[in-house]
Write an enzyme that holds these catalytic residues in place. Sequence first.
Site, PDB file in Angstrom:
ATOM      1  N   GLY A   1     -11.060   4.574   3.965  1.00  0.00           N
ATOM      2  CA  GLY A   1     -12.377   4.026   4.309  1.00  0.00           C
ATOM      3  C   GLY A   1     -12.700   4.053   5.793  1.00  0.00           C
ATOM      4  O   GLY A   1     -13.805   3.703   6.190  1.00  0.00           O
TER       5      GLY A   1
ATOM      6  N   ASP B   1       2.860   4.798  -5.501  1.00  0.00           N
ATOM      7  CA  ASP B   1       2.196   6.092  -5.310  1.00  0.00           C
ATOM      8  C   ASP B   1       3.196   7.223  -5.507  1.00  0.00           C
ATOM      9  O   ASP B   1       3.928   7.591  -4.601  1.00  0.00           O
ATOM     10  CB  ASP B   1       1.584   6.161  -3.911  1.00  0.00           C
ATOM     11  CG  ASP B   1       1.022   7.548  -3.604  1.00  0.00           C
ATOM     12  OD1 ASP B   1       0.943   8.383  -4.541  1.00  0.00           O
ATOM     13  OD2 ASP B   1       0.681   7.795  -2.437  1.00  0.00           O
TER      14      ASP B   1
ATOM     15  N   THR C   1      -7.005   2.548   9.381  1.00  0.00           N
ATOM     16  CA  THR C   1      -7.052   3.168  10.713  1.00  0.00           C
ATOM     17  C   THR C   1      -8.077   2.533  11.647  1.00  0.00           C
ATOM     18  O   THR C   1      -7.794   2.310  12.827  1.00  0.00           O
ATOM     19  CB  THR C   1      -7.351   4.685  10.549  1.00  0.00           C
ATOM     20  OG1 THR C   1      -6.303   5.238   9.748  1.00  0.00           O
ATOM     21  CG2 THR C   1      -7.416   5.390  11.880  1.00  0.00           C
TER      22      THR C   1
ATOM     23  N   GLU D   1      -1.806   6.125  -8.079  1.00  0.00           N
ATOM     24  CA  GLU D   1      -2.704   7.179  -7.564  1.00  0.00           C
ATOM     25  C   GLU D   1      -2.548   8.438  -8.389  1.00  0.00           C
ATOM     26  O   GLU D   1      -1.439   8.815  -8.754  1.00  0.00           O
ATOM     27  CB  GLU D   1      -2.350   7.468  -6.098  1.00  0.00           C
ATOM     28  CG  GLU D   1      -3.135   8.621  -5.479  1.00  0.00           C
ATOM     29  CD  GLU D   1      -2.851   8.767  -3.972  1.00  0.00           C
ATOM     30  OE1 GLU D   1      -2.690   7.749  -3.283  1.00  0.00           O
ATOM     31  OE2 GLU D   1      -2.781   9.925  -3.510  1.00  0.00           O
TER      32      GLU D   1
ATOM     33  N   ASP E   1       0.850  -1.194   0.000  1.00  0.00           N
ATOM     34  CA  ASP E   1       0.000   0.000   0.000  1.00  0.00           C
ATOM     35  C   ASP E   1       0.891   1.252   0.000  1.00  0.00           C
ATOM     36  O   ASP E   1       1.756   1.390   0.862  1.00  0.00           O
ATOM     37  CB  ASP E   1      -0.863  -0.060   1.275  1.00  0.00           C
ATOM     38  CG  ASP E   1      -1.910   1.022   1.337  1.00  0.00           C
ATOM     39  OD1 ASP E   1      -2.341   1.498   0.277  1.00  0.00           O
ATOM     40  OD2 ASP E   1      -2.302   1.386   2.471  1.00  0.00           O
TER      41      ASP E   1
ATOM     42  N   VAL F   1      -9.103   0.255   3.797  1.00  0.00           N
ATOM     43  CA  VAL F   1      -9.403   0.583   5.192  1.00  0.00           C
ATOM     44  C   VAL F   1      -8.211   0.180   6.056  1.00  0.00           C
ATOM     45  O   VAL F   1      -7.706  -0.941   5.925  1.00  0.00           O
ATOM     46  CB  VAL F   1     -10.656  -0.175   5.693  1.00  0.00           C
ATOM     47  CG1 VAL F   1     -11.017   0.270   7.106  1.00  0.00           C
ATOM     48  CG2 VAL F   1     -11.846   0.003   4.752  1.00  0.00           C
TER      49      VAL F   1
HETATM   50  P1  13P Z   1      -7.665   4.735   6.450  1.00  0.00           P
HETATM   51  O1  13P Z   1      -6.544   4.405   7.394  1.00  0.00           O
HETATM   52  O2  13P Z   1      -8.172   6.125   6.617  1.00  0.00           O
HETATM   53  O3  13P Z   1      -8.736   3.700   6.494  1.00  0.00           O
HETATM   54  O4  13P Z   1      -7.039   4.682   4.991  1.00  0.00           O
HETATM   55  C1  13P Z   1      -6.445   3.495   4.587  1.00  0.00           C
HETATM   56  C2  13P Z   1      -5.943   3.623   3.224  1.00  0.00           C
HETATM   57  O5  13P Z   1      -6.506   4.275   2.383  1.00  0.00           O
HETATM   58  C3  13P Z   1      -4.715   2.897   2.908  1.00  0.00           C
HETATM   59  O6  13P Z   1      -4.267   3.158   1.632  1.00  0.00           O
END
Ligand code: 13P
Length: 281
Positions: free
Chosen positions: A208, A104, A231, A134, A82, A229
């Site tokens: 998310g 990214d 956090t 992105e 990610d 998602v």
């Molecule tokens: P959040 O931590 O706000 O859910 O975002 C996660 C995310 O988009 C990882 O690329």
Amino acid sequence: MALYPYTELLRYAIEHKFTVGAFNSLNMETLQAIVGAAEKKNVPLIVQTYHAHMEYAGPGYMSAICEVAARNSSVKIALGLDHGRTYEQAKRCIDSGYSGVMIDLSSEDYGYNVAETRKVVELAHSKGVSVEAELGKILDADQPLSAIASNYTDPDVARKFVKETGIDCLAVSIGTAHGFYKHKPVINLDLLKELVDTVPCPIVVHGGSNTPDEDILSIVRTGVAKLNVGTDFFAAYTQALHDFMQEHGTKCDIMKLMEAARSAVEKIACDKIDLLTKFMV
Ligand code: 13P
């Protein structure tokens, strides 16, 4: 190989009108929690490691435990990097068995973003690995709404970028942001719909966590293929550790402590999947 490329999972999601959860993980408990949720709900899952978490755990560790999870799982699992920052970082993950990587370079100039992303695509595709990039900039959720809005993805640029790079999916900036929102997010659904309808690859939404349920449902309804998602899971994990130790003290049984954290994350993951599959056919 036990891990599936993003492309296969995203194609299935678009066909069945749901959004694949791309859930962040950094250790065995968070991995077991999100995979457990996907199995309970019988949907495919993209496990992701944020680039800094990948460095913390090591790409080899994450792919090894994810391979075990995927091999024993009743649902299809992908493992992705990610917000990869460099070609080298993406390459290390590909070499370690990841089935998807995000590169990214949205903060860099367009030409550099295209050139580096193409390099990653060339390598990844030669190994059957999918690539996400992105465009526009997805900011942190403590930023003012005006700053978030001024970094929206431009659909013309997005269409051109996808054709020039050959990526498999594109993360777009449409009003969501990473982390804990300071202000209720304002989602630009018209822009999102245009991106989903006209960009020639599946569309990904980030940020998310703590996005209101009705906004997530609107995002899902537009046909977004993948929602990231992170956090919310890590907040549930640390809160459960805190609560358990408050109740049982720091001399508690470590297995029960970890189990409490794992269950808390699994519950959040189940709730998210319910939203992402609300209109599934
Ligand atoms: P959040 O931590 O706000 O859910 O975002 C996660 C995310 O988009 C990882 O690329």
